[in-house]
Design an enzyme around this catalytic site. Structure first.
Site, PDB file in Angstrom:
ATOM      1  CB  VAL A   1      -0.932  -0.010   1.236  1.00  0.00           C
ATOM      2  CG1 VAL A   1      -1.660   1.318   1.379  1.00  0.00           C
ATOM      3  CG2 VAL A   1      -1.942  -1.159   1.125  1.00  0.00           C
TER       4      VAL A   1
ATOM      5  NE  ARG B   1      -0.216   0.458   9.974  1.00  0.00           N
ATOM      6  CZ  ARG B   1       0.655   0.036   9.038  1.00  0.00           C
ATOM      7  NH1 ARG B   1       0.295  -0.050   7.762  1.00  0.00           N
ATOM      8  NH2 ARG B   1       1.865  -0.313   9.406  1.00  0.00           N
TER       9      ARG B   1
ATOM     10  CB  SER C   1       7.226  -7.799   4.364  1.00  0.00           C
ATOM     11  OG  SER C   1       6.084  -7.181   4.917  1.00  0.00           O
ATOM     12  CD  GLU C   2       6.676  -5.008   9.225  1.00  0.00           C
ATOM     13  OE1 GLU C   2       6.994  -4.662  10.368  1.00  0.00           O
ATOM     14  OE2 GLU C   2       5.978  -4.317   8.456  1.00  0.00           O
TER      15      GLU C   2
ATOM     16  CE1 TYR D   1      -0.735 -10.327   4.200  1.00  0.00           C
ATOM     17  CE2 TYR D   1       1.526 -10.476   4.980  1.00  0.00           C
ATOM     18  CZ  TYR D   1       0.600  -9.965   4.106  1.00  0.00           C
ATOM     19  OH  TYR D   1       0.982  -9.073   3.137  1.00  0.00           O
TER      20      TYR D   1
ATOM     21  CG  PHE E   1       5.441 -17.500  -3.528  1.00  0.00           C
ATOM     22  CD1 PHE E   1       4.245 -16.871  -3.186  1.00  0.00           C
ATOM     23  CD2 PHE E   1       5.810 -18.641  -2.826  1.00  0.00           C
ATOM     24  CE1 PHE E   1       3.425 -17.396  -2.190  1.00  0.00           C
ATOM     25  CE2 PHE E   1       4.993 -19.171  -1.838  1.00  0.00           C
ATOM     26  CZ  PHE E   1       3.802 -18.543  -1.508  1.00  0.00           C
TER      27      PHE E   1
HETATM   28  C1  LIG Z   1       1.730  -3.956   5.279  1.00  0.00           C
HETATM   29  C2  LIG Z   1       0.836  -3.005   4.493  1.00  0.00           C
HETATM   30  C3  LIG Z   1       0.481  -3.656   3.155  1.00  0.00           C
HETATM   31  C4  LIG Z   1      -0.423  -2.727   5.308  1.00  0.00           C
HETATM   32  O1  LIG Z   1      -1.337  -1.998   4.539  1.00  0.00           O
HETATM   33  P1  LIG Z   1      -2.447  -1.037   5.202  1.00  0.00           P
HETATM   34  O2  LIG Z   1      -3.383  -0.624   4.111  1.00  0.00           O
HETATM   35  O3  LIG Z   1      -1.787   0.005   5.989  1.00  0.00           O
HETATM   36  O4  LIG Z   1      -3.211  -2.050   6.188  1.00  0.00           O
HETATM   37  P2  LIG Z   1      -4.695  -1.862   6.735  1.00  0.00           P
HETATM   38  O5  LIG Z   1      -4.942  -0.406   7.029  1.00  0.00           O
HETATM   39  O6  LIG Z   1      -5.670  -2.521   5.834  1.00  0.00           O
HETATM   40  O7  LIG Z   1      -4.582  -2.666   8.077  1.00  0.00           O
HETATM   41  C5  LIG Z   1      -5.235  -3.885   8.289  1.00  0.00           C
HETATM   42  C6  LIG Z   1      -4.817  -4.372   9.650  1.00  0.00           C
HETATM   43  O8  LIG Z   1      -3.444  -4.764   9.622  1.00  0.00           O
HETATM   44  C7  LIG Z   1      -2.701  -4.065  10.623  1.00  0.00           C
HETATM   45  N1  LIG Z   1      -1.370  -3.826  10.057  1.00  0.00           N
HETATM   46  C8  LIG Z   1      -1.090  -3.141   8.951  1.00  0.00           C
HETATM   47  N2  LIG Z   1       0.231  -3.158   8.721  1.00  0.00           N
HETATM   48  C9  LIG Z   1       0.796  -3.847   9.723  1.00  0.00           C
HETATM   49  C10 LIG Z   1       2.128  -4.197  10.039  1.00  0.00           C
HETATM   50  N3  LIG Z   1       3.164  -3.816   9.271  1.00  0.00           N
HETATM   51  N4  LIG Z   1       2.345  -4.933  11.148  1.00  0.00           N
HETATM   52  C11 LIG Z   1       1.307  -5.310  11.939  1.00  0.00           C
HETATM   53  N5  LIG Z   1       0.014  -4.998  11.670  1.00  0.00           N
HETATM   54  C12 LIG Z   1      -0.233  -4.266  10.577  1.00  0.00           C
HETATM   55  C13 LIG Z   1      -3.496  -2.808  10.870  1.00  0.00           C
HETATM   56  O9  LIG Z   1      -3.200  -2.309  12.154  1.00  0.00           O
HETATM   57  C14 LIG Z   1      -4.913  -3.320  10.742  1.00  0.00           C
HETATM   58  O10 LIG Z   1      -5.250  -4.024  11.928  1.00  0.00           O
HETATM   59  P3  LIG Z   1      -6.777  -4.264  12.373  1.00  0.00           P
HETATM   60  O11 LIG Z   1      -7.673  -3.961  11.200  1.00  0.00           O
HETATM   61  O12 LIG Z   1      -6.812  -5.704  12.740  1.00  0.00           O
HETATM   62  O13 LIG Z   1      -6.969  -3.348  13.514  1.00  0.00           O
HETATM   63  C15 LIG Z   1       1.557  -1.649   4.237  1.00  0.00           C
HETATM   64  O14 LIG Z   1       1.968  -1.122   5.455  1.00  0.00           O
HETATM   65  C16 LIG Z   1       2.769  -1.751   3.330  1.00  0.00           C
HETATM   66  O15 LIG Z   1       2.656  -1.574   2.121  1.00  0.00           O
HETATM   67  N6  LIG Z   1       3.965  -2.022   3.897  1.00  0.00           N
HETATM   68  C17 LIG Z   1       5.212  -2.083   3.113  1.00  0.00           C
HETATM   69  C18 LIG Z   1       5.237  -3.262   2.125  1.00  0.00           C
HETATM   70  C19 LIG Z   1       4.972  -4.584   2.818  1.00  0.00           C
HETATM   71  O16 LIG Z   1       5.563  -4.895   3.840  1.00  0.00           O
HETATM   72  N7  LIG Z   1       4.074  -5.386   2.232  1.00  0.00           N
HETATM   73  C20 LIG Z   1       3.717  -6.697   2.720  1.00  0.00           C
HETATM   74  C21 LIG Z   1       4.413  -7.723   1.888  1.00  0.00           C
HETATM   75  S1  LIG Z   1       4.105  -9.356   2.454  1.00  0.00           S
END
Ligand SMILES: CC(C)(COP(=O)(O)OP(=O)(O)OC[C@H]1O[C@@H](n2cnc3c(N)ncnc32)[C@H](O)[C@@H]1OP(=O)(O)O)[C@@H](O)C(=O)NCCC(=O)NCCS
Length: 406
Positions: free
Chosen positions: A82, A88, A116-117, A121, A406
Site C-alpha cells: 500500500v 492504515r 514481510s513482517e 497476516y 514468491f
Molecule cells: C503492510 C501493508 C500492506 C499494510 O497496509 P495497510 O493498508 O496500511 O493495512 P490496513 O490499514 O488494511 O490494516 C489492516 C490491519 O493490519 C494491521 N497492520 C497493517 N500493517 C501492519 C504491520 N506492518 N504490522 C502489523 N500490523 C499491521 C493494521 O493495524 C490493521 O489491523 P486491524 O484492522 O486488525 O486493527 C503496508 O503497510 C505496506 O505496504 N507495507 C510495506 C510493504 C509490505 O511490507 N508489504 C507486505 C508484503 S508481504
C-alpha cells in the site's frame, strides 16, 4: 482515502511494478518488469485505485502445494503493498477480502504467502506453517563426524545444464516434503534468472550436481561473496540458495562440497528445513549457528477439502470448534476422523474437544508445529488428552519446508 476503494486488476506488469516498487521502497528498471512478467497472472491481481493512481497492489499465483502425502491447488498471495500516503486506512484489509473471495471462487482449498513482517497476516487467518532455518558455520569448523561414503561424483554445471537437470531432481523431492510448490517451466525460468539486482554484491549463481552412475541425485545452487581481511587472509562467504537431494548420501556429499571450497571463510544458508542433516554431520555441532524465522504462512480456505486432501500416519478422531471470521463458511464444529487410508471431515453436533482459530489450524496443518506449544501460549483450548491426540494425529514424519519466496 475518503471514498470506498476501487479494486480491479492492474492494467500492465509495468504499472504493477511501479506501484509495488513504491510500496516496498526500491528503484525499478525494465529488467524488473521482465522478471516480474515471467510468473505474473495479471488477471489475478486485485489493486486499489485512488482516481488514476494505483495505491495498493495485491496478486496471486495459481499454485499446487505439497501437503502431507499429497498436493492441493493453492492460491499464493503475493505483491502486497500500500502506498505510504494511504496506509492504515483499511486498504490491505479490502484487498485481502477481494483476494480471499477470488481464491474461494477458484475452489483452491488453501492459500499461502511469505510475509514481510510476521505481525501482519494472522488476523487474516494465516498461520506460520513452515519455518525457515538459517544456518551458519565457519569453514574452519566444518569437519564431519564421519567420512561421507558417497559412491558418486560432483560436477559443476552451467545455467543451461541446470535448466535441464535441476527440474527432474526437484520433481523427485517435491512429493516428499510438505510446503513445496510445483514449478512450471516459467517458475524455473524465474528461479534461475539471477538478475544482477538480486545478487547484493555476490557472484552469479553457481551450480554443483551430485551424480551416481550418471544419474543426477542432488544439486547445490549457491553464490560466493568475495571478502579479504586487511591482512590478506581470504574470508569469502558461500551462500547456499537451494540444496535438494533425493537421499541423505547426496545431501552429505553436497554439504561436504560447500564446506570445502577454498578461500571461503563462512558458509551461510538462508533457508533450510528444520530437520536438515548438517548439524548432525558436523563433528563439532556447537559451532553451527542456526536461527529460525517464519517462512510459509498457510490458511485453510475450505476446511473439509483441505483436511481430507492430506494424509495421516496414525488413526485418530477429534472434534474441534473453529473460529474464522473472514471465511465464515469454515466456522463451526467439525469432526475429523483420519487414518492412513484417508480422512472424513464433517460438521458435528458433538461437544468440541478443542477450540482454535483459523490461524492456529493453518499453523498445524502441514504437520510441523505442535498443538501443545500453541495451547501453552493460550492459542488453542482443550484438555491435555485432546491436545496430545491432535498432536499425534496431525504430525508428519518430516518438517514442512518451502524452499522459495514468491
Ligand atoms: C503492510 C501493508 C500492506 C499494510 O497496509 P495497510 O493498508 O496500511 O493495512 P490496513 O490499514 O488494511 O490494516 C489492516 C490491519 O493490519 C494491521 N497492520 C497493517 N500493517 C501492519 C504491520 N506492518 N504490522 C502489523 N500490523 C499491521 C493494521 O493495524 C490493521 O489491523 P486491524 O484492522 O486488525 O486493527 C503496508 O503497510 C505496506 O505496504 N507495507 C510495506 C510493504 C509490505 O511490507 N508489504 C507486505 C508484503 S508481504
Amino acid at each position: 482515502m475518503s471514498r470506498d476503494p476501487e479494486i480491479r486488476p492492474a492494467e500492465s506488469a509495468e504499472a504493477l511494478q511501479e506501484a509495488m516498487a513504491e510500496g516496498f521502497g526500491f528503484d525499478w528498471t525494465a529488467d524488473h518488469v521482465t522478471h516480474l512478467a515471467r510468473t505474473l497472472e495479471l488477471e489475478r491481481t486485485r489493486c486499489v485505485f485512488d482516481g488514476a493512481q494505483m495505491v495498493g497492489t495485491c496478486g496471486a499465483h495459481s499454485l499446487r502445494l505439497t501437503v502431507p502425502g499429497g498436493s492441493l491447488p493453492t492460491g499464493g498471495t503475493t505483491f502486497i503493498t500500500v502506498r505510504a500516503t494511504h496506509r492504515r486506512q483499511g486498504l490491505l484489509r479490502a484487498m485481502m477480502r477481494a483476494h480471499l473471495d477470488d481464491v474461494r471462487e477458484r475452489e483452491e482449498p488453501l492459500a499461502v504467502l511469505w510475509a514481510s513482517e510476521s505481525g501482519i497476516y494472522g488476523r487474516f487467518g494465516y498461520g506460520s506453517a513452515a519455518l525457515a532455518y538459517r544456518g551458519r558455520i565457519e569453514r574452519a569448523h566444518g569437519a564431519f563426524a564421519r567420512p561421507v561414503e558417497a559412491a558418486g561424483q560432483l560436477r559443476q554445471i552451467d545455467v543451461e545444464e541446470a535448466r535441464k537437470l535441476l527440474p527432474p531432481i526437484y520433481e523427485r523431492v517435491l512429493p516428499e516434503r510438505p510446503g513445496h510448490i510445483a514449478r512450471s517451466e516459467a517458475w524455473w525460468e524465474s528461479h534461475l534468472a539471477d538478475p544482477v539486482w538480486e545478487r547484493d554484491g555476490a557472484s552469479k549463481f553457481r551450480y554443483v550436481l551430485y551424480e551416481e552412475a550418471g544419474e543426477p541425485r542432488g544439486f547445490l545452487q549457491y553464490r560466493i561473496q568475495t571478502r579479504w581481511h586487511d591482512s590478506g587472509v581470504p574470508n569469502h562467504i558461500l551462500s547456499v540458495v537451494e540444496l535438494q537431494s533425493v537421499d541423505a548420501v547426496a545431501r552429505a556429499a553436497l554439504w561436504r562440497y560447500a564446506l570445502d571450497v577454498d578461500l571461503v571463510g563462512t558458509v551461510i544458508a538462508w533457508n533450510l528445513p528444520a530437520d536438515d542433516s548438517l548439524p548432525w554431520l558436523l563433528a563439532d555441532a556447537r559451532r553451527y549457528r542456526p536461527s529460525w524465522r517464519d517462512g510459509l504462512w498457510l490458511r485453510l480456505m475450505d476446511v473439509p477439502v483441505a483436511l481430507e486432501g492430506r494424509r495421516w500416519e496414525t488413526e485418530g478422531r477429534i472434534v474441534f470448534a473453529l473460529r474464522d471470521e473472514l471465511c465464515p463458511w469454515n466456522e463451526g464444529t467439525w469432526e475429523l476422523e483420519a487414518g492412513p487410508d484417508g480422512a472424513r471431515c464433517c460438521p458435528s453436533q458433538a461437544e468440541p474437544e478443542l477450540r482454535l482459530g483459523a490461524e492456529e489450524l493453518g499453523t498445524v496443518y502441514l504437520g510441523g508445529d505442535r498443538f501443545a506449544a500453541l495451547a501453552g501460549a493460550g492459542r488453542i483450548e482443550g484438555s491435555t488428552d485432546a491436545i496430545r491426540r491432535a498432536d499425534r494425529l496431525f504430525r508428519w514424519h518430516c518438517a514442512p519446508w518451502c524452499p522459495e519466496v514468491f
